[in-house]
Design a protein around this motif. Structure first.
Motif, PDB file in Angstrom:
ATOM      1  N   CYS A 646       0.843  -1.201   0.000  1.00 39.84           N
ATOM      2  CA  CYS A 646       0.000   0.000   0.000  1.00 39.84           C
ATOM      3  C   CYS A 646       0.878   1.252   0.000  1.00 39.84           C
ATOM      4  O   CYS A 646       1.935   1.297   0.646  1.00 39.84           O
ATOM      5  N   TYR A 647       0.396   2.295  -0.727  1.00 43.63           N
ATOM      6  CA  TYR A 647       1.197   3.500  -0.950  1.00 43.63           C
ATOM      7  C   TYR A 647       0.358   4.752  -0.747  1.00 43.63           C
ATOM      8  O   TYR A 647      -0.886   4.739  -0.820  1.00 43.63           O
ATOM      9  N   MET A 648       1.078   5.853  -0.591  1.00 41.96           N
ATOM     10  CA  MET A 648       0.491   7.184  -0.561  1.00 41.96           C
ATOM     11  C   MET A 648       1.573   8.150  -1.054  1.00 41.96           C
ATOM     12  O   MET A 648       2.772   7.902  -0.853  1.00 41.96           O
ATOM     13  N   VAL A 649       1.152   9.235  -1.697  1.00 41.92           N
ATOM     14  CA  VAL A 649       2.107  10.194  -2.252  1.00 41.92           C
ATOM     15  C   VAL A 649       1.766  11.580  -1.730  1.00 41.92           C
ATOM     16  O   VAL A 649       0.578  11.937  -1.612  1.00 41.92           O
ATOM     17  N   ALA A 650       2.804  12.370  -1.444  1.00 48.06           N
ATOM     18  CA  ALA A 650       2.625  13.777  -1.059  1.00 48.06           C
ATOM     19  C   ALA A 650       3.327  14.651  -2.087  1.00 48.06           C
ATOM     20  O   ALA A 650       4.500  14.409  -2.420  1.00 48.06           O
ATOM     21  N   SER A 651       2.592  15.645  -2.616  1.00 43.67           N
ATOM     22  CA  SER A 651       3.210  16.597  -3.545  1.00 43.67           C
ATOM     23  C   SER A 651       3.754  17.775  -2.760  1.00 43.67           C
ATOM     24  O   SER A 651       3.158  18.222  -1.776  1.00 43.67           O
ATOM     25  N   LEU A 652       4.895  18.298  -3.196  1.00 45.67           N
ATOM     26  CA  LEU A 652       5.523  19.456  -2.577  1.00 45.67           C
ATOM     27  C   LEU A 652       5.614  20.551  -3.624  1.00 45.67           C
ATOM     28  O   LEU A 652       6.169  20.342  -4.718  1.00 45.67           O
ATOM     29  N   GLY A 653       5.028  21.724  -3.323  1.00 47.12           N
ATOM     30  CA  GLY A 653       5.010  22.812  -4.287  1.00 47.12           C
ATOM     31  C   GLY A 653       5.148  24.163  -3.614  1.00 47.12           C
ATOM     32  O   GLY A 653       5.349  24.262  -2.400  1.00 47.12           O
TER      33      GLY A 653
END
Length: 877
Positions: A646-653
């Protein structure tokens, strides 16, 4: 009547022409006048003492009409035939017995079409080495004129260097026509055979002999002769072809004479490099001529820049001494010289003071760029940007290109560059027509403008054929923050029904309180994909309230889009003030592979995305960061097949204008997947070698495991197509050994056919087909003959016949004795020669005999092929 009188003068001036020696070289050019009218110029180089001097030439216009055209250059006087002529032509300095003649006329065509303008004239000058009996060979030149109203007007290529030059035996020779095109069309060059009577190639013509090579550069037009071997006069011809938008629209044929002499000096050397000029700025372009023999030199500089109407170039010699000359080209191009293709400048340097003065030719490209629009500026308004610049200096500009980017711009354009480079990451957002326009308002139609983003703008002018000026200085603008700015759309909880989202904003700081005195209220809107509308989901009248939540969502499978609206409520009236840009949640997609899972995430947000943190859930139940990537894609490898991950992604902007949280962190939903071996092996590369002796085809191919794309190849399927009319079918399979990558195919002696292979892994995944390799039947004859037979009546090896064959349709055999006399002939595929003479039917003597067989074979595509087999057979009784 006028034409009859002209013909009479022509006859008087050109008496005894049938036996005269005359034409050396020439070409035909034209210039568009108006409509279907063209000015046509014939240029010839002739033997000046000849009594066949041409005061007039007949020109065929290619439309069924012709006219007698008078010479227009040189002083008046009496020609070698004793006839007075208004123009005698011009003797060419530095050459003995060489004269330049020009004949000019106008002609109006009836309509569109392709027309071959030509001149044919007897005779060429005597003694041209590579044209047999040249004095009796007609001289012919032609030019193609293409009239098409959809193409626009057209002028032929023009030349600046004469079609005659000198060379030395044993010395490399380079020359050039000095050609340019008035319309900026592209030119190419092709060496052809000189033309004679009726425009046909001259029988027996040969290119000049060279110690190494003789050729023309099809791009530059440089003619190389490395090197002449024999003294004398030589003629060569080449086409100068004209191209517009990739289509050939014309050509001229230049017939060129080279005078090869004996000399012990070397030609001078010219140093000149490509450069560029900016309209309105003075170009001072240096060149240097050196001579290794320390001879004094002169220089001729020519090309299109020197014949322009608006702002012609000039050149000057700065220093001239023995073995050295320096100079410079001076040019300040006008606005009308802006174009994509370069202007070519030709340099011809010639020695002085020698018995034979050699020349050399070089060329350089000058690219002309229009200047950038000057003093650009910009103002941030409510939701848009107003740009302005000075009135442009070139009123023939078609308009302006407006470029915009959100990325940091620290670029500086080079001196010899124009337009917008792709690597600057600008987008052309508008085309503004008109050279007098000085402003543009960007309303963000292409992608929307966002408060909080720093925008960079640049401007260029454009001209005919979309050539661009140099790019302007940058303009940096940030919109007023008079509306809320959305900063976060983040998945708080992943669930198909009870999912949650967190949405945040940065409050407006530049509200016009006179126009909108308040109080104010935010509204949060979510896009409904089913209804294709935005629906209101929340509101607040507290401008400091910047965090909103959205519940009961399917965050597992759906990506959500939001924006904020701002309203003024003065006197109880709801008044719209503006809205934020919209933003979507970060949505994660996974795909499983062999011992790996590929993650791909995407979102549409108004801020700049910098990178993505990748998280995976471990046995503790917590998500831990395992990687950071910049493009939203990540492959998590080395996994165990059929286990869940299982995965999750965080965007950084961030927002480039500053004043916002940095980084802006937003999370995707969580997503699980199971790696499995569902990937086929890579494609193999197949090679097939025919073994003609064994009549087998040897197949070899690459092992997919060698490329690293898989490690579980179980075997291979081999496919075969016997002929072009049938389909492929499985020929065989090799299973259990991935390193067994070869196969021998025996097809009853038939060698032709097509093959391909596929690979299969342990899980049954089959690769795509390899390349197809075909043998067409010409690779082997498959017809094997013995080298000895014994016709002694013992019924063993009594006849000469093939040992084996297949795919053979017919054989015709001739057998000769040592004296070359035919002793046997047969159309029998089996031959079956019993050792008897085919005429006398008597046994031939023992010994060696020579055979020739014409073998006709079947081929893969259904056609037939022939091969000649020859060899020796020994008779022993």
């Amino acid at each position: 009547m006028k034409k009859i009188f002209s013909l009479l003068i022509f006859a008087l001036c050109c008496a005894n022409i049938a036996f005269a020696t005359h034409n050396r070289a020439g070409e035909i050019t034209f210039v568009h006048v108006s409509g279907y009218t063209y000015e046509i110029t014939v240029t010839t180089i002739t033997y000046s003492p000849s009594a066949a001097d041409r005061y007039e030439l007949e020109v065929n216009f290619g439309d069924g009409n012709s006219d007698v055209v008078s010479r227009v250059n040189g002083p008046a006087g009496t020609n070698p035939a004793g006839v007075y002529c208004a123009h005698l032509g011009e003797n060419i300095s530095g050459y003995d017995d060489v004269k330049l003649n020009k004949y000019t006329t106008t002609h109006t065509y009836a309509g569109t079409g392709t027309f071959i303008i030509s001149v044919e004239d007897p005779n060429r000058n005597y003694g041209v080495i590579n044209i047999p009996n040249s004095v009796n060979v007609p001289f012919y030149i032609e030019t193609m004129l293409y009239i098409n109203p959809f193409m626009g007007s057209n002028d032929s290529p023009q030349t600046t260097l004469l079609p005659v030059d000198k060379a030395c035996v044993g010395v490399p020779f380079i020359t050039n026509a000095g050609a340019y095109d008035l319309d900026g069309d592209s030119l190419s060059y092709e060496l052809i055979i000189c033309r004679g009577e009726s425009g046909l190639e001259i029988p027996g013509y040969t290119y000049p002999t060279a110690s190494h090579s003789f050729y023309i550069d099809e791009i530059t037009g440089d003619l190389f002769w490395i090197s002449p071997t024999i003294q004398g006069e030589y003629n060569v011809a080449y086409k100068i072809k004209e191209w517009r938008n990739g289509v050939q629209i014309g050509y001229i044929i230049r017939d060129f004479q080279i005078l090869v002499l004996a000399c012990d000096n070397n030609p001078p050397n010219i140093e000149a490099a490509d450069t560029c000029a900016v309209i309105g700025e003075r170009l001072e372009y240096p060149f240097v001529v050196t001579d290794g023999d320390y001879d004094a030199v002169t220089v001729q500089v020519s090309g299109e820049p020197f014949v322009l109407e608006n702002a012609p170039a000039t050149y000057e010699v700065l220093e001239s001494s023995e073995g050295l000359l320096t100079g410079r080209v001076l040019w300040e191009p006008s606005c009308y010289e802006a174009r994509k293709s370069p202007y070519v400048v030709y340099f011809k340097a010639t020695e002085t003071g020698n018995t034979v003065n050699l020349s050399s030719v070089n060329s350089a490209n000058i690219y002309v760029y229009a200047p950038a629009p000057q003093n650009p500026g910009g103002d941030a308004l409510s939701g848009n940007v107003y740009l302005n610049w000075d009135i442009y200096c070139c009123n023939n500009a078609k308009g302006f290109y407006i470029y915009r980017t959100r990325y940091e711009d620290n670029h500086i354009q080079g001196q010899c560059e124009s337009g917008m480079p792709d690597e600057w990451n600008y987008e052309r957002i508008s085309v503004v027509e008109g050279s007098g326009v000085t402003s543009f308002t960007d309303y963000g139609e292409t992608s929307g403008l966002v408060p909080g983003v720093k925008y960079y703008y640049r401007i260029s002018a454009y001209f005919d054929d979309e050539v661009e000026s140099k790019i302007s200085d940058k303009v940096v603008v940030t919109l007023k923050k008079d509306v809320p700015v959305i900063t976060h759309v983040s998945v708080q909880k992943t669930d198909a029904e009870q999912g949650e989202m967190t949405i945040t904003l940065s409050p407006p700081t530049e509200i016009d309180e006179v126009l909108y005195p308040g109080p104010y209220k935010y509204f949060l809107y979510r896009y409904d994909e089913k209804e294709e509308i935005y629906v209101e989901i929340d509101s607040t009248d507290n401008l400091l309230d910047s965090v909103f939540y959205d519940f009961h969502l399917n965050t597992k499978d759906i990506r959500y889009r939001y924006y904020f609206g701002l309203y003024n409520y003065s006197n109880g009236i709801r008044e719209y003030m503006g809205k934020s840009s919209s933003a979507t949640s970060l949505f994660l997609v996974t795909s499983s592979g062999d011992e790996k899972i590929t993650l791909s995430c995407s979102s549409e947000v108004p801020w700049l995305l910098d990178s993505f943190d990748i998280y995976r859930k471990f046995e503790t139940g917590d998500f831990e960061k395992i990687a950071n990537v910049t493009d939203g894609t990540y492959i998590d490898g080395g996994l165990e097949n059929y286990n869940e991950y299982c995965y999750m992604v965080a965007s950084l902007g961030h927002y480039s204008a500053g004043g916002y949280a940095d980084p802006l962190v937003n999370f995707s939903q969580s997503r699980c997947d199971i790696p499995a071996d569902n990937e086929a092996p890579c494609v193999s590369e197949l090679t097939v070698f025919p073994d003609c002796d064994e009549m087998t085809n040897h197949l070899t191919w690459t092992n997919p495991e060698s490329s690293g794309c898989c490690d579980d190849v179980a075997g291979y399927y081999i496919y075969f197509q016997s002929d072009a009319q049938s389909g492929f079918a499985i020929l065989d399979s090799l299973m259990g050994n991935e390193y067994d990558t070869s196969y021998l195919h025996y097809n009853e002696g038939i060698m032709f056919g097509c093959y391909y292979i596929t690979s299969v892994d342990d899980s049954g995944n089959v690769s795509e087909a390899s390349n197809v390799v075909c043998l067409y039947g010409d690779e082997c004859t498959n017809y094997i003959l013995p080298n000895i037979f014994t016709p002694n009546g013992d019924s063993f090896n009594d006849v000469f016949k093939p040992k084996s064959y297949s795919g053979i349709l017919s054989v015709e055999t001739y057998i000769y004795n040592r004296q070359g006399r035919l002793v046997f002939h047969s159309d029998d595929i089996e031959i079956n020669w019993d050792g008897r003479d085919y005429l006398s039917h008597q046994n031939v003597s023992d010994g060696v005999y020579f055979y020739v067989c014409t073998v006709t074979m079947a081929r893969y595509d259904g056609s037939t092929g022939e091969k000649i087999l020859s060899g020796y057979v020994h008779i022993i009784r």
